[in-house]
Design an enzyme around this catalytic site. Structure first.
Site, mmCIF file in Angstrom:
data_model
loop_
_atom_site.group_PDB
_atom_site.id
_atom_site.type_symbol
_atom_site.label_atom_id
_atom_site.label_comp_id
_atom_site.label_asym_id
_atom_site.label_seq_id
_atom_site.Cartn_x
_atom_site.Cartn_y
_atom_site.Cartn_z
ATOM 1 N N PRO A 193 0.841 -1.206 0.000
ATOM 2 C CA PRO A 193 0.000 0.000 0.000
ATOM 3 C C PRO A 193 0.871 1.250 0.000
ATOM 4 O O PRO A 193 1.800 1.358 0.807
ATOM 5 C CB PRO A 193 -0.791 -0.134 1.305
ATOM 6 N N GLN A 219 -6.971 -1.068 1.248
ATOM 7 C CA GLN A 219 -6.456 -0.912 2.611
ATOM 8 C C GLN A 219 -7.331 0.091 3.378
ATOM 9 O O GLN A 219 -7.460 1.252 2.985
ATOM 10 C CB GLN A 219 -4.995 -0.439 2.620
ATOM 11 N N TYR A 230 -1.140 4.455 13.335
ATOM 12 C CA TYR A 230 -2.489 4.982 13.130
ATOM 13 C C TYR A 230 -3.460 4.355 14.148
ATOM 14 O O TYR A 230 -3.045 3.683 15.085
ATOM 15 C CB TYR A 230 -2.898 4.788 11.663
ATOM 16 N N ARG A 287 8.339 0.882 -2.680
ATOM 17 C CA ARG A 287 8.964 1.939 -3.484
ATOM 18 C C ARG A 287 9.398 1.489 -4.878
ATOM 19 O O ARG A 287 9.196 2.245 -5.846
ATOM 20 C CB ARG A 287 10.118 2.557 -2.692
HETATM 21 C C1 FNR Z 1 4.176 3.971 2.316
HETATM 22 N N1 FNR Z 1 3.778 2.937 3.163
HETATM 23 C C2 FNR Z 1 2.450 2.780 3.466
HETATM 24 N N2 FNR Z 1 2.039 1.779 4.293
HETATM 25 C C3 FNR Z 1 0.730 1.550 4.522
HETATM 26 O O1 FNR Z 1 0.388 0.620 5.243
HETATM 27 N N3 FNR Z 1 -0.209 2.338 3.918
HETATM 28 C C4 FNR Z 1 0.116 3.375 3.115
HETATM 29 O O2 FNR Z 1 -0.770 4.037 2.565
HETATM 30 C C5 FNR Z 1 1.487 3.648 2.908
HETATM 31 N N4 FNR Z 1 1.896 4.688 2.144
HETATM 32 C C6 FNR Z 1 3.219 4.861 1.823
HETATM 33 C C7 FNR Z 1 3.585 5.892 0.957
HETATM 34 C C8 FNR Z 1 4.903 6.027 0.575
HETATM 35 C C9 FNR Z 1 5.269 7.109 -0.351
HETATM 36 C C10 FNR Z 1 5.873 5.121 1.070
HETATM 37 C C11 FNR Z 1 7.310 5.226 0.625
HETATM 38 C C12 FNR Z 1 5.505 4.124 1.932
HETATM 39 C C13 FNR Z 1 4.739 1.878 3.567
HETATM 40 C C14 FNR Z 1 4.875 0.835 2.460
HETATM 41 O O3 FNR Z 1 3.677 0.076 2.320
HETATM 42 C C15 FNR Z 1 6.023 -0.167 2.731
HETATM 43 O O4 FNR Z 1 5.800 -0.821 3.958
HETATM 44 C C16 FNR Z 1 7.377 0.515 2.770
HETATM 45 O O5 FNR Z 1 7.534 1.398 1.670
HETATM 46 C C17 FNR Z 1 8.522 -0.507 2.771
HETATM 47 O O6 FNR Z 1 8.537 -1.261 1.598
HETATM 48 P P1 FNR Z 1 9.603 -0.951 0.399
HETATM 49 O O7 FNR Z 1 9.223 0.379 -0.168
HETATM 50 O O8 FNR Z 1 10.944 -0.939 1.028
HETATM 51 O O9 FNR Z 1 9.416 -2.088 -0.560
HETATM 52 C C1 8K6 Z 2 7.390 13.035 1.272
HETATM 53 C C2 8K6 Z 2 6.525 11.923 1.759
HETATM 54 C C3 8K6 Z 2 5.065 12.146 1.488
HETATM 55 C C4 8K6 Z 2 4.353 10.876 1.183
HETATM 56 C C5 8K6 Z 2 2.867 10.952 1.217
HETATM 57 C C6 8K6 Z 2 2.341 11.465 2.504
HETATM 58 C C7 8K6 Z 2 1.694 10.472 3.390
HETATM 59 C C8 8K6 Z 2 2.372 9.155 3.618
HETATM 60 C C9 8K6 Z 2 1.758 8.357 4.721
HETATM 61 C C10 8K6 Z 2 2.246 6.975 4.826
HETATM 62 C C11 8K6 Z 2 3.486 6.819 5.613
HETATM 63 C C12 8K6 Z 2 4.722 6.896 4.793
HETATM 64 C C13 8K6 Z 2 5.587 8.101 5.073
HETATM 65 C C14 8K6 Z 2 7.033 7.890 4.775
HETATM 66 C C15 8K6 Z 2 7.937 8.373 5.876
HETATM 67 C C16 8K6 Z 2 8.981 7.381 6.316
HETATM 68 C C17 8K6 Z 2 9.069 7.234 7.821
HETATM 69 C C18 8K6 Z 2 10.031 6.213 8.305
#
Ligand code: FNR
Ligand code: 8K6
Length: 347
Positions: free
Chosen positions: A25, A100, A178, A317
């Site tokens: 997600p 999600q 959350y 990512r």
């Molecule tokens: C996330 N992650 C995240 N997790 C989640 O449970 N719901 C979400 O909406 C989000 N949104 C989100 C946005 C962005 C920009 C990032 C980079 C990450 C966390 C994501 O699902 C995941 O756990 C992490 O990015 C680690 O996995 P990768 O990126 O190392 O493969």
């Molecule tokens: C510049 C990041 C903005 C990304 C979208 C905003 C909301 C993201 C919410 C999900 C959590 C992921 C945030 C990533 C921060 C890494 C913390 C270890």
């Protein structure tokens, strides 16, 4: 025998995935101002339909669940219709998709809605909303028992809406600091009623949400994401492990579609989890299908799955950077590295 991640995987009797690679997600903040998915989102998800399962970006279950701009919802008919276009497009390409379900709890901001910011206890988080730094977080209101019942009912309603929108199931977002995660950690939960103080009480909200969702859509269509180690908007507490030990033992009897760790880097070890990583801790405590995540690539994920550390891998990512991630893996092509600037646009 070496497990091939690109071969189909039976999640349960009703859901078969075309491979073991899930799209994690990923919040993109690109829904329209009514929090309805756009055509750009339809195209973005459809391009990634070769994943074994796409987990949607976190999607709010009701207005006071919102903590970031333009995050999509699943509580109005326009939002349901918008998501239907996404799931139709993903299904046309042969993919599967879970929604999600999200409530940010104390990370909500009243800029986005009318009413209280609800949380287990009146303990605020430091800081302000990403990308809207002028919006400083406020001290939340401790949810009353009536608030809790309505939250649980709204998770169930959102799950029902998700099926109406054509999703193959839902992942309950119980991770990353959350609402549900706030109940599970001592740093955010100081309640003195049946939702606080003991592992059983602190697990109650999570289990009531899970059971309410299962009741509406079935355990086979219900996944759950948990962050047993606190790391995001939350402080670690040595007492937290007992809460997760209790919760996971309860979940063992619920036949969920899967359990998914919530962590950015699964090499990180938590003092509060007896120095284990997220996946090590979850694998030991949970007996069902486990999704690993957190800074893996195809090779490290393949090694981890073959070492029986988890059953499926979620990739985050790299899926932002490579819409054709699965094709690239199949063809042994080079994967484009992710960078934060890529978040500006849906490609
Ligand atoms: C996330 N992650 C995240 N997790 C989640 O449970 N719901 C979400 O909406 C989000 N949104 C989100 C946005 C962005 C920009 C990032 C980079 C990450 C966390 C994501 O699902 C995941 O756990 C992490 O990015 C680690 O996995 P990768 O990126 O190392 O493969
Ligand atoms: C510049 C990041 C903005 C990304 C979208 C905003 C909301 C993201 C919410 C999900 C959590 C992921 C945030 C990533 C921060 C890494 C913390 C270890």
């Amino acid at each position: 025998m070496i497990t091939d991640l690109l071969q189909p995987f039976k999640l349960n009797d009703t859901i078969e995935l075309q491979n073991r690679i899930l799209m994690a997600p990923l919040t993109r903040c690109m829904a329209d101002d009514n929090l309805v998915p756009t055509q750009a989102m339809v195209d973005y998800y459809a391009r990634r339909a070769e994943a074994g399962l796409i987990i949607s970006e976190a999607t709010i279950i009701r207005p006071d669940a919102q903590g970031y701009p333009n995050t999509p919802g699943l509580f109005t008919s326009a939002q349901i219709q918008g998501w239907k276009k996404v799931t139709d497009a993903v299904h046309e390409q042969g993919g599967k998709m879970f929604a999600q379900l999200w409530h940010v709890g104390r990370v909500a901001h009243p800029h986005f809605f009318d009413g209280d910011v609800l949380a287990p206890s009146a303990i605020g988080v430091e800081g302000s909303v990403p990308r809207m730094r002028e919006l400083t977080y406020i001290t939340p209101k401790a949810a009353t028992t009536a608030d809790i019942k309505s939250l649980i009912a709204d998770y169930a309603k959102a799950a029902e809406n998700a099926l109406e929108a054509g999703f193959d199931g839902v992942e309950i977002h119980g991770a990353n600091g959350y609402l549900i995660d706030q109940f599970l950690h001592y740093a955010a939960n100081e309640r003195d009623d049946e939702y606080g103080q003991t592992p059983e009480n602190m697990s109650r909200f999570a289990l009531e949400v899970v059971d309410a969702v299962i009741n509406v859509i079935g355990a086979d269509k219900t996944g759950l994401r948990l962050s047993p180690g606190a790391y995001f908007n939350m402080c670690e507490d040595s007492r937290d492990k007992a809460v997760f030990d209790y919760l996971l033992n309860e979940l063992n009897s619920r036949a969920l579609a899967y359990l998914h760790g919530g962590i950015f880097d699964d090499s990180m070890r938590f003092a509060s989890l007896a120095d284990k990583t997220t996946s090590e801790y979850l694998r030991a405590a949970y007996s069902g299908t486990l999704v690993g995540v957190g800074s893996y690539n195809f090779d490290t994920a393949k090694a981890a799955i073959n070492a029986n550390k988890f059953d499926l891998i979620a990739i985050g990512r790299p899926f932002i950077a490579n819409p054709d991630y699965i094709s690239k893996i199949k063809n042994a092509e080079e994967v484009v590295p992710y960078s934060d600037e890529m978040l500006a646009e849906l490609v």
